[in-house]
Design a protein around this motif. Structure first.
Motif, PDB file in Angstrom:
ATOM      1  N   ARG A  65      40.597  44.283  45.526  1.00 46.07           N
ATOM      2  CA  ARG A  65      40.785  43.451  46.227  1.00 46.07           C
ATOM      3  C   ARG A  65      42.022  42.612  45.691  1.00 46.07           C
ATOM      4  O   ARG A  65      43.197  42.361  46.182  1.00 46.07           O
ATOM      5  N   ALA A  66      42.016  42.254  44.497  1.00 46.36           N
ATOM      6  CA  ALA A  66      43.079  41.346  43.789  1.00 46.36           C
ATOM      7  C   ALA A  66      44.420  41.921  43.770  1.00 46.36           C
ATOM      8  O   ALA A  66      45.186  41.488  44.059  1.00 46.36           O
ATOM      9  N   LEU A  67      44.489  43.290  43.386  1.00 43.26           N
ATOM     10  CA  LEU A  67      45.559  44.055  43.446  1.00 43.26           C
ATOM     11  C   LEU A  67      46.151  44.275  44.749  1.00 43.26           C
ATOM     12  O   LEU A  67      47.453  43.826  44.812  1.00 43.26           O
ATOM     13  N   LYS A  68      45.311  44.379  45.578  1.00 42.17           N
ATOM     14  CA  LYS A  68      46.107  44.279  47.270  1.00 42.17           C
ATOM     15  C   LYS A  68      46.572  42.935  47.646  1.00 42.17           C
ATOM     16  O   LYS A  68      47.679  42.755  47.995  1.00 42.17           O
ATOM     17  N   ASP A 115      50.679  47.367  46.644  1.00 39.98           N
ATOM     18  CA  ASP A 115      50.381  48.144  47.674  1.00 39.98           C
ATOM     19  C   ASP A 115      50.124  49.589  47.040  1.00 39.98           C
ATOM     20  O   ASP A 115      49.499  50.463  48.086  1.00 39.98           O
ATOM     21  N   ILE A 116      50.653  50.142  45.883  1.00 46.31           N
ATOM     22  CA  ILE A 116      50.323  51.422  45.450  1.00 46.31           C
ATOM     23  C   ILE A 116      49.971  51.737  44.024  1.00 46.31           C
ATOM     24  O   ILE A 116      50.714  50.877  43.097  1.00 46.31           O
ATOM     25  N   VAL A 117      49.054  52.474  43.609  1.00 46.49           N
ATOM     26  CA  VAL A 117      48.788  52.663  42.207  1.00 46.49           C
ATOM     27  C   VAL A 117      48.978  54.110  41.980  1.00 46.49           C
ATOM     28  O   VAL A 117      48.345  55.247  42.590  1.00 46.49           O
ATOM     29  N   PHE A 118      49.852  54.711  41.041  1.00 43.03           N
ATOM     30  CA  PHE A 118      49.950  55.770  40.610  1.00 43.03           C
ATOM     31  C   PHE A 118      49.035  56.273  39.301  1.00 43.03           C
ATOM     32  O   PHE A 118      48.854  55.395  38.372  1.00 43.03           O
ATOM     33  N   ALA A 119      48.068  56.976  39.588  1.00 38.53           N
ATOM     34  CA  ALA A 119      46.904  57.195  38.923  1.00 38.53           C
ATOM     35  C   ALA A 119      46.600  58.423  38.101  1.00 38.53           C
ATOM     36  O   ALA A 119      46.872  59.294  38.808  1.00 38.53           O
ATOM     37  N   GLY A 157      35.753  49.163  55.514  1.00 43.64           N
ATOM     38  CA  GLY A 157      37.121  48.843  56.122  1.00 43.64           C
ATOM     39  C   GLY A 157      37.742  47.979  55.776  1.00 43.64           C
ATOM     40  O   GLY A 157      38.735  47.429  56.517  1.00 43.64           O
ATOM     41  N   GLU A 158      37.850  47.747  54.298  1.00 45.30           N
ATOM     42  CA  GLU A 158      38.560  46.625  53.768  1.00 45.30           C
ATOM     43  C   GLU A 158      39.997  47.390  53.410  1.00 45.30           C
ATOM     44  O   GLU A 158      40.043  48.402  52.905  1.00 45.30           O
ATOM     45  N   GLU A 159      40.979  46.458  53.177  1.00 39.50           N
ATOM     46  CA  GLU A 159      42.267  47.020  52.464  1.00 39.50           C
ATOM     47  C   GLU A 159      42.433  47.217  51.448  1.00 39.50           C
ATOM     48  O   GLU A 159      41.701  46.281  50.508  1.00 39.50           O
ATOM     49  N   THR A 160      42.717  48.306  50.672  1.00 40.62           N
ATOM     50  CA  THR A 160      42.893  48.630  49.167  1.00 40.62           C
ATOM     51  C   THR A 160      44.292  49.022  49.018  1.00 40.62           C
ATOM     52  O   THR A 160      44.819  49.527  49.813  1.00 40.62           O
ATOM     53  N   PRO A 161      44.757  48.984  47.814  1.00 41.33           N
ATOM     54  CA  PRO A 161      45.756  49.548  47.452  1.00 41.33           C
ATOM     55  C   PRO A 161      45.937  51.366  47.817  1.00 41.33           C
ATOM     56  O   PRO A 161      44.899  51.720  47.700  1.00 41.33           O
TER      57      PRO A 161
END
Length: 409
Positions: free
Chosen positions: A17-20, A25-29, A49-53
């Motif tokens: 949540r904190a990242l978003k 908005d994006i994490v290259f993993a 239904g929560e927003e995440t990166p």
């Protein structure tokens, strides 16, 4: 996030949540067993239904770092890369060096080998969990990051993520490194309230007295020249430089540029490798350039005044870098160029006809001669059986659309 789900859950959920919330908005993993809690948390948050990166799975850490670097250069946004403990960090180091030198606000997130042998659902569960642990995991990246830290039990993920991003975005921007122990990620988060982000992180502005002094020098100079490598990374600075160069007839050399700093069609553009033009200068203004020239090949006359301007004009992360300097002005280049233009207008520098017309003619002659040289080189390249870079570039120019982006490494 105003519902109850935003204030409860695991540390891993709060971390995502904190990242978003802080604009990642994006994490290259490229993850491993260390990130199982994050993957599980990602699934739970998606189902709720929560927003995440957005997570992109990348097959190698070096590629992930390069993609993140490019993402920032195009979008201007901070970016994150997620890697697997020590081996993933090691694979990311080359890309991290590039990001540090290019001032990319990148959060490199690495797992931490489980620190317990028993007592937690996240305790060590594979032989490699002993073999891949370091005494100082962050030690391998510390020279190429602005900050490194390990998330600890009881700490607020929102606060730690916030500090990481604030430091990465603070000028001069650059990468940070954050490690996440598996046991901590599986804990229940009792500090899940989001930490408010600063609305503005202001870049430092240059000293006005120093700018006025520089304006006096330029107004008195007969043959001032600007040298830059990456002032064009700031679109505002790009515009100010073009106006300044045209209004006060100051030629611009792009020595070893890593972006477009002034349009090639601009009447004051000298192009790259213009050290022969620099040899005639009586004032050189270096803006955002780590290596304005090679001292083994060229050095300004002792009578030539040299000023350096930029957020980090001394390049403090470079162990050895020695260039002549009569005036050093730290500060945001866009603001400095705007103030310099205002100061030069007060000096009436744009109306010194005898000086400006002479400079304009000299630059035009240089551009004409350079064009003839390039045309001859291109004609010779067309006859060569081996494909030459300039010929390839000319062919591309003929076929690509005007809004194309060409990337070279």
């Amino acid at each position: 996030m105003n519902d109850a789900r935003s204030t409860q859950g695991s540390v891993a959920e709060s971390f995502l949540r904190a990242l978003k919330q802080r604009g990642l908005d994006i994490v290259f993993a490229n993850s491993g067993t260390d990130f199982a809690p994050l993957i599980e948390a990602l699934v739970r948050l998606k189902e709720a239904g929560e927003e995440t990166p957005d997570f992109m799975t990348i097959p190698h850490e070096n590629l992930a770092m390069a993609m993140a670097h490019g993402y920032h250069r195009v979008s201007g946004k901070p970016v994150a890369v997620m890697v697997h403990v020590t081996p993933g960090t090691a694979n990311a180091v080359c890309g991290l060096m590039n990001a540090q030198r290019d001032h990319v606000p990148l959060v490199l997130i690495a797992g931490r080998t489980p620190i317990t042998q028993a007592g937690s659902i996240a305790s060590r569960s594979a032989p490699i969990h002993w073999g891949q642990e370091n005494f100082d995991q962050a030690g391998m990246v510390r020279e190429y990051t602005k900050w490194d830290y390990e998330l600890r039990a009881g700490q607020s993920p929102s606060q730690i993520v916030g500090r990481a991003i604030d430091i990465a975005l603070n000028e001069p921007k650059g990468p940070v490194y954050l490690t996440l122990p598996r046991e901590v990620l599986t804990n229940q988060d009792n500090n899940a309230a989001a930490t408010p982000a600063p609305k503005i992180i202001s870049a430092p502005e240059p000293n006005i007295s120093a700018i006025n002094k520089l304006a006096e020098w330029i107004a008195r100079a007969e043959r001032p020249v600007i040298v830059t490598s990456h002032v064009g990374q700031d679109i505002e600075a790009f515009k100010h430089l073009a106006w300044l160069a045209d209004t006060f007839t100051i030629p611009v050399a792009e020595n070893w540029a890593n972006c477009v700093n002034i349009a090639a069609s601009h009447s004051m553009s000298l192009g790259e490798n213009a050290t022969d033009f620099l040899s005639e200068a009586d004032l050189i203004l270096v803006i955002d350039s780590e290596v304005p020239w090679f001292p083994r090949e060229f050095s300004p006359s002792p009578k030539t005044r040299v000023a350096h301007l930029g957020l980090d004009p001394l390049c403090v992360d470079y162990p050895i870098r020695v260039f002549p300097a009569d005036l050093i002005i730290p500060g945001r280049s866009a603001g400095a160029l705007l103030l310099l233009g205002e100061a030069l207008e007060k000096q009436n520098a744009g109306h010194q006809i005898s000086k400006t017309e002479g400079r304009r003619k000299a630059v035009q002659n240089y551009r004409n001669n350079r064009k003839k040289t390039l045309q001859k080189q291109l004609a010779d390249a067309q006859k060569n059986k081996r494909i030459q870079g300039n010929y390839l570039g000319a062919c591309l120019k003929e076929v690509v659309p005007s809004d194309a982006v060409i990337i070279t490494e």
